[in-house]
Design a protein around this motif. Structure first.
Motif, PDB file in Angstrom:
ATOM      1  N   GLY A   1       0.803  -1.226   0.000  1.00  0.00           N
ATOM      2  CA  GLY A   1       0.000   0.000   0.000  1.00  0.00           C
ATOM      3  C   GLY A   1       0.833   1.271   0.000  1.00  0.00           C
TER       4      GLY A   1
ATOM      5  N   ARG B   1      -3.323   4.859   7.078  1.00  0.00           N
ATOM      6  CA  ARG B   1      -3.861   3.500   7.046  1.00  0.00           C
ATOM      7  C   ARG B   1      -4.328   3.042   8.422  1.00  0.00           C
ATOM      8  NH1 ARG B   1      -2.408   0.767   2.325  1.00  0.00           N
ATOM      9  NH2 ARG B   1      -2.854  -1.223   3.336  1.00  0.00           N
TER      10      ARG B   1
ATOM     11  N   THR C   1      -4.803  -2.941  -5.178  1.00  0.00           N
ATOM     12  CA  THR C   1      -6.241  -2.681  -5.379  1.00  0.00           C
ATOM     13  C   THR C   1      -7.109  -3.814  -4.832  1.00  0.00           C
ATOM     14  OG1 THR C   1      -6.333  -3.804  -7.528  1.00  0.00           O
ATOM     15  CG2 THR C   1      -5.730  -1.463  -7.550  1.00  0.00           C
TER      16      THR C   1
ATOM     17  N   SER D   1      -8.370  -3.280   1.208  1.00  0.00           N
ATOM     18  CA  SER D   1      -8.337  -1.954   1.825  1.00  0.00           C
ATOM     19  C   SER D   1      -7.368  -1.970   3.001  1.00  0.00           C
ATOM     20  CB  SER D   1      -9.732  -1.583   2.319  1.00  0.00           C
ATOM     21  OG  SER D   1      -9.959  -2.192   3.571  1.00  0.00           O
TER      22      SER D   1
ATOM     23  N   SER E   1      -7.914  -1.560   5.964  1.00  0.00           N
ATOM     24  CA  SER E   1      -8.462  -2.269   7.133  1.00  0.00           C
ATOM     25  C   SER E   1      -8.669  -3.758   6.844  1.00  0.00           C
ATOM     26  CB  SER E   1      -9.774  -1.626   7.572  1.00  0.00           C
ATOM     27  OG  SER E   1     -10.707  -1.686   6.511  1.00  0.00           O
TER      28      SER E   1
ATOM     29  N   THR F   1     -10.426  -5.145   4.142  1.00  0.00           N
ATOM     30  CA  THR F   1     -11.626  -5.501   3.380  1.00  0.00           C
ATOM     31  C   THR F   1     -11.237  -5.885   1.948  1.00  0.00           C
ATOM     32  OG1 THR F   1     -12.854  -3.885   4.672  1.00  0.00           O
ATOM     33  CG2 THR F   1     -13.901  -4.674   2.632  1.00  0.00           C
TER      34      THR F   1
ATOM     35  N   LEU G   1     -11.495  -5.981  -1.844  1.00  0.00           N
ATOM     36  CA  LEU G   1     -12.068  -5.014  -2.784  1.00  0.00           C
ATOM     37  C   LEU G   1     -12.323  -5.612  -4.168  1.00  0.00           C
ATOM     38  CD1 LEU G   1      -9.742  -1.991  -1.840  1.00  0.00           C
ATOM     39  CD2 LEU G   1     -12.019  -2.503  -0.946  1.00  0.00           C
TER      40      LEU G   1
END
Lengths: 494, 494
Positions: free
Chosen positions: A263, A386, B267, B270, B272, B274, B276
């Protein structure tokens, strides 16, 4: 051929004890010694002087002895300088290859140049995909294939042969020539910085100019190199659980360090390659009209560059833009990730600690210390957003500065003149995208001006399989060095 | 202790030739044989039956012979089934360890259970950080440390000892018992699927239920396992230049495959956690009130789970949410990148071809073929938006399905009853976050119902350093198996 040239020397000696510069004679001498030069390169390439392989250290010591021997043979004052030892990961220590320093002439009325080079090589094995045995110099259509041929053994030999030619013809060396030849360049010039520092007021005190020939041309046209990019190398470490976890058993319950790392790394560069770290692009000096014009004049074929790399599309299709982004704009490359699963096959692991490795090739007007802060601030900021429970640590492990010469310096005028004399054309004025940290060390420690005077071919394959030096570049390069010594001697004269 | 128990057997034999179930006697028998059981485990752990290390293959063959010998000793009908050989990367082939199948009883009036287990292990070396020699079973405060102790040697021995106890006490085995013990589980049960398929109409034809004890409890409380997640393992390969490039020399002129790969991997999840990727979350079955209640009853301490992993914060702080995301929600883990620089230190390379490796642990109602399309479509879509000249290839290399049992099946009632009898408590009803592909093979090929009946401890450290089995779990687990055989026999009776 040997006999003929010796006869020639005898004939010439009939003239005067030490005669002045005769380019034609020197060129003839070089041409008539081509096979000997190739043989000398063959002998040097046969030595597996791989500085990264500790089991080859004896070969490296032998290599340094051969360099010293070669220089002594042409009556140089030669010294093998002990620069200590290196610590191995197992705690033991291993002697570093000695650095060879040599001197030809000490006439205070002359300028003194110092030639830097190295004779250690990158690793090479036939199995890596070489078409020939890497340590057996093989001539195929005038290309001399062998590890270290171009990087940097032939250029070092060419310099020695240049001095040798003057001596053989009993011609006066137009400048005093010093050599500093090391054996650890490929692994970071271990021990050299300290040696240069320690000899600042002795060996280097009377040096006027430093010449480095550890690079290559951009095309078939000769080139003078006036700049290199720097290298800020970073580790971004994200640490989460105490140990690696089974992704089936634990997946879904922890924020994985790898997800965090991916990320934050993804915020550094746009899909088109634009650097997104605030402050980096802003620091780059504007591209002047004069520079643009100079880049226009450079011989460079974008399409063959593209084809050689095997990509469908380059970042820029315009020659000037492409070269500018190769040399005088910074770039971010993500090299890889340590601590995650990188072997072939599948492994279902959640790595506990991962280290993203990337570097920024920075350019003049960029200070590594500032880059370090910009990168660290940026990554910490995006990481904070984040809200991850993991820990981020950003470290700059290399902060090698770029190097840029003044093209108006007489060293470059001398270079242009020498190219003109040997090749009857104007050289390309180029930069290197990579980093040659020793240039900056010389500049910072000795305060001397530096020129990079390459003779390597644009397609020599340094560090790659099938590294080569062409006979053309090797022999004409030797002539270029001969001519350059003469041109440099004119600097003081004017 | 040995003598005493033999006396006991003699005394019992005075009763009848074959007697009916006496749990108290069996439990006493097990307790009195604890040291023998530990000794048997010591002998099995001493065999380095590492299935991933081809140089240890002889040990693995020896291990299978020991299993066969152990089963023959208690008068089972034993067969060592040749399942052929495996191809090694160098082209040579290596014999696979034979699969041991055994049978105790063939009374058509009784149900037949088939116990599956494995006796191969993960690699282990003292240097990896073991406190003891991994292949020398070491008792520290009632914990038996050794590679393979829990995964899966002690459970297999416990099953053999369970049958042995009935026989030693001359008690009628309440069900026919079959064994299928393999030696390649840790490297993907090479050859086993084909063997199961080939024996579908012979060995498996009269099997009613399959029991797997290759997992563990969730806490100190016994558990029955009724589901596992599947595993869709992906390679996302981005290919650019023909070969690796020097990041200094070429950086800034090519769109780097690594940048593209990082970009598309980023991508999928997320910050946290999740997922996507469109369609994945939508496929998950809703969490029912009943399920919620069941999860509430499970003994599980979130805080000690967090502390054990050493993270500051878990993805969910609530027990039910956490367990649900561990077992019955899918998760994406990025395991690592092949082809990029992953060693310690710094290397300034632009990798030419990089392969991102990640997996999705999918849950019931998710079909691997659909997941494959969802992932591929998503990655290709985000890649297309980047307008990169590089090439993307997405491959699903493993598509192992999840497994879910019907908790209302009598096998689970039997499990609850057995736990109640041995431990005097209700078992936790749990799932596994990981994948046990053989369960699904058994289900799909034989059509039989399966229960997972674990006796491993929650902190046994499978695949890790300091793997252990506690004496408590080993001995009480043997009793549980004894009781379970009796409870299963009641299924038909009712």
């Amino acid at each position: 051929m040997v006999i003929r040239s010796e006869v020639l020397v005898l004939v010439l000696l009939l003239g005067s004890a030490v005669r002045s510069f005769k380019l034609d004679e020197l060129i003839k001498y070089v041409d008539s010694h081509e096979e000997e030069y190739v043989q000398a390169l063959r002998e040097w390439v046969a030595v597996e002087s791989d500085s990264s392989d500790v089991t080859k250290r004896e070969e490296l010591h032998r290599m340094m002895d051969m360099v010293a021997e070669k220089l002594r043979k042409i009556k140089g004052t030669v010294e093998l300088v002990d620069i200590g030892s290196q610590q191995l990961p197992d705690g033991s220590s291993l002697a570093l290859p000695k650095v060879v320093v040599a001197q030809f002439g000490s006439d205070t009325n002359k300028a003194t140049v110092c030639v830097y080079g190295h004779v250690d090589v990158q690793p090479a094995k036939k199995e890596d995909g070489w078409a020939t045995e890497p340590y057996n110099l093989t001539d195929i259509n005038g290309n001399l294939y062998g590890r270290g041929a171009s990087d940097n053994k032939a250029p070092v030999l060419a310099w020695i042969h240049a001095v040798e030619a003057y001596k053989a013809l009993n011609l006066d060396l137009p400048v005093n020539v010093k050599f500093i030849i090391e054996g650890m360049e490929e692994t970071g010039s271990n021990g050299l910085d300290a040696m240069i520092e320690s000899k600042k007021d002795s060996f280097f005190s009377d040096v006027d100019y430093i010449i480095i020939s550890d690079c290559g041309w951009l095309s078939k046209r000769p080139a003078l190199t006036y700049g290199t990019r720097g290298n800020c190398y970073f580790f971004a470490e994200v640490e989460g659980p105490k140990q690696d976890l089974h992704s089936g058993v634990y997946g879904g319950t922890v924020i994985e360090p790898m997800t965090d790392l991916i990320g934050i790394l993804d915020t550094m560069i746009s899909p088109s390659g634009t650097i997104l770290i605030p402050g980096i692009r802003e620091a780059v000096a504007p591209f002047s009209d004069e520079e643009w014009k100079m880049y226009q004049d450079i011989e460079f074929d974008v399409e063959s560059y593209r084809t050689k790399m095997g990509v469908e599309q380059l970042m820029y299709s315009n020659k000037v833009e492409l070269l500018a982004h190769r040399w005088r704009h910074p770039t971010v490359s993500i090299h890889g990730i340590e601590g995650a699963f990188s072997a072939p096959g599948s492994k279902t692991v959640i790595p506990a600690k991962v280290i993203g490795k990337f570097s920024i090739r920075q350019v003049p007007d960029m200070d590594p210390a500032v880059v370090e802060k910009q990168v660290s601030d940026h990554l910490h900021a995006v990481f904070a957003k984040r809200k991850s429970p993991n820990k981020l640590k950003v470290t700059m492990i290399i902060g090698a500065k770029p190097w840029l010469a003044d093209l108006k310096h007489p060293l470059y005028h001398a270079g242009k003149a020498a190219v003109k004399k040997v090749f009857d054309m104007e050289p390309d004025l180029i930069r290197e995208g990579g980093t040659i940290p020793i240039a900056r060390t010389f500049q910072d420690v000795t305060g001397k001006s530096i020129i990079m005077l390459p003779i390597g071919g644009f397609d020599d394959g340094l560090h790659s399989q099938n590294e080569k030096m062409s006979r053309y570049n090797y022999i004409e390069g030797t002539k270029l060095f001969i001519a350059y010594l003469q041109e440099v001697s004119q600097i003081k004269a004017t």
